[in-house]
Design a protein around this motif. Structure first.
Motif, short mmCIF file in Angstrom:
data_model
loop_
_atom_site.label_atom_id
_atom_site.label_comp_id
_atom_site.label_asym_id
_atom_site.label_seq_id
_atom_site.Cartn_x
_atom_site.Cartn_y
_atom_site.Cartn_z
N LEU A 12 87.61 8.43 90.22
CA LEU A 12 87.38 9.69 90.85
C LEU A 12 88.81 10.09 92.29
O LEU A 12 89.44 11.40 92.10
N ALA A 13 89.04 8.63 92.84
CA ALA A 13 90.23 8.57 94.01
C ALA A 13 91.19 8.86 92.70
O ALA A 13 91.96 10.06 93.45
N ARG A 14 91.45 8.78 91.41
CA ARG A 14 92.77 9.36 90.60
C ARG A 14 92.91 10.06 90.45
O ARG A 14 93.84 11.40 90.91
N ARG A 15 91.89 10.66 89.86
CA ARG A 15 91.34 11.95 89.67
C ARG A 15 91.43 13.36 90.75
O ARG A 15 92.08 14.01 89.80
N LEU A 16 91.17 13.21 91.40
CA LEU A 16 90.72 14.23 92.66
C LEU A 16 92.03 14.29 93.52
O LEU A 16 92.18 14.46 94.62
N GLN A 17 92.70 12.95 93.73
CA GLN A 17 94.03 12.91 94.63
C GLN A 17 93.37 12.41 96.15
O GLN A 17 93.79 13.50 97.13
N ARG A 18 92.61 11.53 96.11
CA ARG A 18 91.81 11.23 97.29
C ARG A 18 91.34 10.19 97.89
O ARG A 18 91.96 9.20 96.91
N SER A 19 91.00 9.69 98.76
CA SER A 19 91.02 8.29 98.97
C SER A 19 89.54 7.45 98.60
O SER A 19 88.27 8.37 98.32
N LEU A 20 89.64 6.20 98.52
CA LEU A 20 88.23 5.60 97.71
C LEU A 20 86.91 6.10 99.34
O LEU A 20 85.38 6.62 98.94
N LYS A 21 87.26 6.13 100.85
CA LYS A 21 86.52 6.14 101.49
C LYS A 21 86.18 7.62 101.19
O LYS A 21 84.51 7.94 101.42
N GLN A 22 86.83 8.60 101.19
CA GLN A 22 85.95 9.65 100.67
C GLN A 22 85.63 10.20 99.56
O GLN A 22 83.87 10.69 99.45
N ILE A 23 85.71 9.59 98.57
CA ILE A 23 85.32 9.79 97.28
C ILE A 23 83.48 8.51 97.56
O ILE A 23 82.93 9.15 96.82
N ARG A 24 83.79 7.48 98.40
CA ARG A 24 82.84 6.49 98.19
C ARG A 24 81.32 7.68 99.48
O ARG A 24 80.39 8.02 99.17
N LEU A 25 81.99 8.89 100.18
CA LEU A 25 81.34 9.62 101.45
C LEU A 25 80.64 10.66 100.39
O LEU A 25 79.53 11.31 100.10
N ASP A 26 81.38 10.94 99.35
CA ASP A 26 80.87 12.02 98.12
C ASP A 26 80.04 11.52 97.30
O ASP A 26 78.55 12.00 97.34
N LEU A 27 80.16 10.50 96.88
CA LEU A 27 78.80 9.94 96.28
C LEU A 27 77.85 9.80 97.21
O LEU A 27 76.46 10.36 96.49
N VAL A 28 77.69 8.84 97.84
CA VAL A 28 76.39 9.38 99.34
C VAL A 28 75.42 10.13 98.87
O VAL A 28 74.24 11.12 99.36
N LYS A 29 76.11 11.57 99.99
CA LYS A 29 76.64 12.97 99.08
C LYS A 29 75.19 13.40 98.04
O LYS A 29 75.30 15.12 97.91
N GLY A 30 75.39 12.67 96.97
CA GLY A 30 75.49 13.21 95.75
C GLY A 30 76.09 14.57 95.14
O GLY A 30 75.90 15.55 94.44
N ARG A 31 77.42 14.50 95.69
CA ARG A 31 78.43 15.43 95.17
C ARG A 31 78.66 15.07 93.34
O ARG A 31 78.73 15.63 92.70
N VAL A 32 78.24 13.88 92.81
CA VAL A 32 78.21 13.31 91.38
C VAL A 32 77.69 12.99 90.41
O VAL A 32 76.77 12.52 91.42
N LYS A 33 77.75 13.57 89.35
CA LYS A 33 76.82 13.03 88.70
C LYS A 33 77.81 12.78 87.02
O LYS A 33 78.62 12.35 86.95
N VAL A 34 76.87 11.12 86.34
CA VAL A 34 77.31 11.11 85.11
C VAL A 34 76.46 11.04 84.31
O VAL A 34 75.20 10.12 84.80
N ASP A 35 76.75 10.79 83.23
CA ASP A 35 75.96 11.98 81.94
C ASP A 35 75.06 12.47 82.94
O ASP A 35 73.94 11.95 82.01
#
Length: 233
Positions: A12-35
């Motif tokens: 996600l960090a590579r695809r969205l050009q965001r930091s790993l810290k930002q991505i991990r916050l997004d994951l906690v917020k429930g913004r990502v689905k896998v399958d």
């Protein structure tokens, strides 16, 4: 060509050009689905065929493709060629240029060729350690004898590469035709093995790779998608 797995947060960090810290916050917020399931685990492993959604937007939804093709003589097993038609040229599929070839045949050989975008599947079929059987029908110029059966079964030493071929099963079908089963695929191996007897191969036709067989109703130059319920890696 293997389909490598990667951590979800790094993808996600590579695809969205965001930091790993930002991505991990997004994951906690429930913004990502896998399958199609919510995922908050940064270390979740994903690969090229994992569906990934971010804020309701599909970031990746690749599907594995498996194709059986009946290669004619005169067509090359390549993605591009300046002189000859290629197996890719025979396929009418929107993603054909994403495919690679599983088990090549030379220009003057015919029969089953597999194509896919699934590198793990193709690696499993072509890895010599797996000893996947490949079955060929061969027509030669001179009559066959029992000595051929013995020589193929014992393996043959080729000094140029300093190697001995794995045992191969040769079954004589008629005076000048045979079925050969290999569990490896050295360069022009069958032609070179018959060459030890100074017996030129006139026709070489592959009928199967592992449990994938050339369908009896598939005509020369035709192809079809194959459904692999569970791709064995």
């Amino acid at each position: 060509m293997a389909a490598a797995s990667n951590r979800l947060d790094r993808f996600l960090a590579r695809r969205l050009q965001r930091s790993l810290k930002q991505i991990r916050l997004d994951l906690v917020k429930g913004r990502v689905k896998v399958d199609s399931e919510l995922c908050d685990e940064p270390a979740q492993l994903v690969n090229q065929f994992t569906r990934i959604d971010y804020d309701g937007q599909v970031l990746q939804h690749n599907q594995p493709i498996y194709i059986l093709l009946y290669k004619p003589v005169g067509v090359v097993c390549a993605t591009k060629d300046a002189q000859h038609k290629t197996v890719i040229d025979l396929i009418d599929h929107p993603q054909k240029h994403q495919l690679h070839i599983v088990g090549r045949l030379d220009l003057n050989s015919s029969g089953l060729v597999l194509l896919t975008n699934d590198g793990r599947w193709s690696s499993a079929l072509t890895d010599p350690k797996q000893k996947v059987p490949k079955v060929y029908e061969v027509e030669v110029e001179q009559p066959l004898t029992a000595s051929y059966v013995t020589a193929f079964a014992e393996g043959m030493y080729f000094d140029y590469e300093n190697l001995t071929t794995a045992p191969a099963l040769l079954t004589i079908l008629s005076t000048r035709t045979a079925r050969v089963v290999l569990t490896e695929g050295k360069y022009h191996q069958i032609k070179r093995m018959f060459g030890r007897f100074r017996n030129p191969v006139l026709k070489l036709h592959r009928i199967s790779i592992g449990h994938y067989h050339l369908p009896s109703d598939l005509h020369v130059g035709e192809w079809r998608k194959h459904y692999v319920k569970v791709a064995v890696y």
